[in-house]
Scaffold this motif. Structure first.
Motif, short mmCIF file in Angstrom:
data_model
loop_
_atom_site.label_atom_id
_atom_site.label_comp_id
_atom_site.label_asym_id
_atom_site.label_seq_id
_atom_site.Cartn_x
_atom_site.Cartn_y
_atom_site.Cartn_z
N THR A 161 0.86 -1.19 0.00
CA THR A 161 0.00 0.00 0.00
C THR A 161 0.89 1.24 0.00
O THR A 161 2.12 1.14 0.14
CB THR A 161 -0.89 0.03 1.25
N VAL A 162 0.27 2.39 -0.12
CA VAL A 162 1.03 3.65 -0.09
C VAL A 162 1.79 3.78 1.23
O VAL A 162 2.93 4.23 1.28
CB VAL A 162 0.08 4.86 -0.29
N THR A 163 1.16 3.35 2.33
CA THR A 163 1.81 3.46 3.64
C THR A 163 2.76 2.30 3.94
O THR A 163 3.63 2.40 4.80
CB THR A 163 0.75 3.52 4.78
N ASN A 164 2.62 1.19 3.21
CA ASN A 164 3.52 0.05 3.40
C ASN A 164 3.93 -0.49 2.02
O ASN A 164 3.56 -1.60 1.63
CB ASN A 164 2.82 -1.03 4.22
N PRO A 165 4.72 0.30 1.24
CA PRO A 165 5.00 -0.05 -0.15
C PRO A 165 5.93 -1.25 -0.33
O PRO A 165 5.98 -1.83 -1.42
CB PRO A 165 5.66 1.22 -0.70
N LYS A 167 5.79 -4.12 1.45
CA LYS A 167 5.22 -5.32 2.06
C LYS A 167 5.37 -6.54 1.15
O LYS A 167 4.92 -6.51 0.00
CB LYS A 167 3.74 -5.08 2.35
N PRO A 188 1.43 0.47 -5.55
CA PRO A 188 0.89 1.82 -5.37
C PRO A 188 1.59 2.85 -6.26
O PRO A 188 1.03 3.91 -6.55
CB PRO A 188 1.13 2.13 -3.89
N SER A 189 2.80 2.53 -6.75
CA SER A 189 3.55 3.46 -7.60
C SER A 189 3.16 3.37 -9.08
O SER A 189 3.67 4.13 -9.90
CB SER A 189 5.05 3.17 -7.48
#
Length: 470
Positions: A161-165, A167, A188-189
């Motif tokens: 995710t944006v907060t955990n790219p 993972k 997310p990128s």
């Protein structure tokens, strides 16, 4: 066309060479099983064929080619406006395809018992539904990608995710996937909006298709295929590659090449020792930066091995030199290597002089190297390629993968290191042995093994549904 049972199937493809050729191969198999086949794609492809003065093998084919409008002028730059183009295709494609289906039915008596789409035209399933025709989806990437996307778009597993790219992703039937092993569309990128939108529609509406067929074979991706059995099963019917790669050369083997291959490279290979040449190709779409081209060029030179590089000049040359060879490279390596704009890849991979394949890991190229038993240096760029590279190295165990620097660049030293590792390092013999084992397994699957059984089950099912319509 020999009329065996009058069952007609329509294949619908996105107008790209890497999408159409596997569908043509599927069409060949369906014709060999007694069905009548039509392939439809957008008019831009007909224009490209005319512009390129391409001589295809279509005259030997029993597949009808038809074209419909994507709603845009032929001179519109689709490649550099991809998201807008996909929107327009989804807006105008259904109506124009629907008209084509009606015209072929009324004027030529081609009443279709099944429509087969590919993942980049998911709206075809809606058109099939409107006409009351069963629909199949032909997945043109590995079954492992099908599993990843189904779990991603239906929120079945955790992804970066944006907060955990960074993972990592742990899915049934697959090795642990780090960020660099995942398809770019799930990150997310990802800068492209159009493709994820297509895939989202496709995977959230899988109930609209009666069958999902895969361009792979059971033995190659056994765990990933079995992991989907209780979700949305996929039936592998491949590898659908040129027949010459499977030990046959059928006169009806249809394919389209949008660029003319330079056959002179085969004569050049004939003069090289067995297992000596490094073959390099990044496919028809990828354009590398000038710095990356430079690093590959000097890495090849420093390897001191003969090389054949298919380096297609960019369609639209840029001021920064993207896609272009470094100054002086051709002169400095004229005794060592050969650079061509496009080459007959099947013949190259079959040639005994080829030692390994430096590839972007597009799935068609991946299947072709599997079918010829050639080890790889995986050099992935985007979409499914990072995952394909992971499979080639860690699951199929028939290659090595380049390691990029922190800035994403692969150095000339890294290119040289990988060439050494795959041709003469401690693992070289094992990589080649594994590659040859997969080659034999691929041929067995298509001859009378798992893939042939799956395609026969599909044909029997289509015939059965067609009989009920009578």
């Amino acid at each position: 066309m020999g009329d065996k049972d009058g069952v007609h199937v329509l294949l619908v493809s996105f107008a790209a060479q890497g999408h159409i050729n596997p569908l043509l191969k599927l069409g060949n198999r369906l014709v060999s099983k007694g069905l009548h086949v039509t392939l439809a794609t957008t008019e831009i492809l007909r224009q490209r064929m005319l512009d390129s003065k391409i001589t295809t093998k279509e005259k030997n084919s029993q597949i009808h080619l038809e074209f419909f409008s994507d709603g845009m002028s032929l001179d519109f730059d689709r490649k550099n406006n991809i998201d807008y183009f996909l929107e327009q295709l989804e807006k105008f494609g259904p109506k124009n395809l629907s008209s084509l289906i009606e015209t072929l039915s009324v004027n030529e008596g081609r009443k279709f018992s099944c429509i087969v789409n590919n993942p980049f035209v998911p709206w075809v399933a809606d058109v099939a539904q409107e006409h009351g025709i069963p629909c199949a989806m032909f997945w043109i990437q590995p079954c492992s990608l099908y599993s990843i996307y189904d779990r991603f778009y239906n929120n079945l597993n955790q992804f970066p995710t944006v907060t955990n790219p960074d993972k990592p992703v742990d899915l049934p039937g697959l090795p642990l996937l780090e960020k660099d092993d995942l398809p770019s569309f799930v990150l997310p990128s990802n800068p492209f909006g159009g493709f994820p939108k297509l895939f989202s529609k496709l995977f959230r509406e899988l109930e609209k298709v009666n069958w999902v067929l895969g361009n792979s074979f059971y033995e190659l991706e056994k765990d990933a295929i079995e992991s989907m059995e209780n979700l949305h099963p996929i039936r592998p019917i491949g590898p659908l590659v040129p027949s010459i790669l499977l030990g046959k050369d059928l006169p009806s083997d249809s394919r389209m090449d949008m660029w003319k291959a330079e056959e002179a490279c085969i004569n050049w290979l004939d003069k090289k020792p067995p297992s000596s040449v490094i073959y390099v190709s990044f496919g028809s779409i990828v354009v590398l930066s000038s710095k990356q081209m430079e690093n590959i060029a000097w890495g090849l030179k420093n390897s001191k091995r003969p090389f054949l590089w298919a380096a297609k000049p960019p369609e639209h040359p840029s001021s920064d030199g993207s896609g272009e060879l470094p100054t002086g490279f051709l002169k400095e390596t004229e005794e060592q290597g050969l650079v061509v704009s496009w080459c007959p890849q099947s013949k190259v991979l079959l040639h005994e002089a080829v030692a390994c394949f430096v590839t972007h890991c597009g799935w068609n190229s991946t299947l072709e190297t599997i079918c010829t038993g050639v080890p790889v240096i995986a050099f992935p760029q985007w979409t499914d390629q990072p995952t394909n590279a992971k499979l080639l190295v860690d699951v199929f165990e028939m290659g090595v993968r380049v390691r990029a620097d922190e800035d994403g660049m692969v150095s000339k030293g890294e290119v040289e290191r990988c060439i050494g590792e795959v041709t003469e390092g401690p693992k070289a013999a094992e990589l080649r042995k594994k590659a040859v084992e997969w080659k034999e397994a691929a041929r067995a699957a298509v001859a009378d093994g798992s893939s042939d059984r799956n395609i026969q089950l599909f044909v029997d099912d289509v015939r059965c549904k067609a009989m009920k319509e009578l």
